[in-house]
Design a protein around this motif. Structure first.
Motif, PDB file in Angstrom:
ATOM      1  N   ALA A  85       0.835  -1.206   0.000  1.00 37.16           N
ATOM      2  CA  ALA A  85       0.000   0.000   0.000  1.00 37.16           C
ATOM      3  C   ALA A  85       0.867   1.253   0.000  1.00 37.16           C
ATOM      4  N   ALA A  91      -0.908   4.513  -0.448  1.00 34.59           N
ATOM      5  CA  ALA A  91      -1.823   5.649  -0.303  1.00 34.59           C
ATOM      6  C   ALA A  91      -1.466   6.548   0.877  1.00 34.59           C
ATOM      7  N   GLU A 118      -7.622   2.602  -1.921  1.00 35.48           N
ATOM      8  CA  GLU A 118      -6.574   1.906  -2.664  1.00 35.48           C
ATOM      9  C   GLU A 118      -6.924   0.427  -2.825  1.00 35.48           C
ATOM     10  N   SER A 166      -9.446  -0.036  -5.534  1.00 34.17           N
ATOM     11  CA  SER A 166      -8.819   0.114  -6.846  1.00 34.17           C
ATOM     12  C   SER A 166      -8.074  -1.162  -7.259  1.00 34.17           C
TER      13      SER A 166
END
Length: 179
Positions: free
Chosen positions: A88, A90, A109, A112
């Motif tokens: 991750a 973000a 995120e 997505s």
């Protein structure tokens, strides 16, 4: 030693992937001590044709995706084509604006990533330190109230070194001195 490698590979996620014990730790050994750059991380993206399990790794305070690169390589080595391990990003550079905001960014995120891989069936979240609070908040947003907007079954939530009780100076309840 091997026991240290096994614990660093998160036995909860290993169990979710169906592998435990010393044999599962072997893929981790070759990655210890490596230095990872953004270019190397981008090249290491899992390109499995049809992974069915998404594992999201969230860094902690002031951290970045590369902080969990060794764990990612370990899980990729164990899960093979069945697992998509996502570092991750973000919350990179934005770890001081609160757990709720970080959890919302992480949940966005995850949505997505899940949308980009339709073969996914389940989700595991791993958070280190403050990242543990982020994954907890993201799980609440994604699965709160029994909703399953992602279409992914929740599998495992793992936190390491996570301040679930807060930090001494900023807790709602006084912590005993022994903690």
């Amino acid at each position: 030693g091997r026991n240290g490698v096994i614990s660093s590979c998160s036995t909860g996620v290993l169990a979710a992937l169906g592998q435990t014990g010393v044999r599962a730790a072997a893929p981790c050994l070759r990655y210890l001590g490596s230095v990872y750059t953004r270019k190397m991380l981008a090249a290491a993206v899992v390109t499995a044709a049809s992974p069915d399990h998404l594992v999201v790794l969230q860094h902690g305070l002031y951290g970045g995706a590369s902080n969990l690169a060794v764990l990612r390589q370990c899980l990729v080595g164990i899960g093979g084509d069945n697992v998509l391990v996502h570092l991750a990003s973000a919350n990179e550079g934005m770890t001081r604006d609160g757990v709720a905001a970080g959890g919302r960014r992480l949940a966005a995120e995850i949505r997505s990533v899940a949308a980009s891989a339709p073969s996914l069936e389940s989700l595991s979240l791993v958070g280190n330190s403050l990242g543990g609070l982020y994954v907890r908040a993201a799980a609440a947003e994604l699965y709160g109230g029994g909703q399953q907007e992602l279409g992914l079954a929740p599998n495992t939530l793992v936190t390491t070194g996570c301040p679930h009780l807060g930090v001494r100076r900023y807790t709602y309840l006084p912590l005993p001195p022994a903690l």
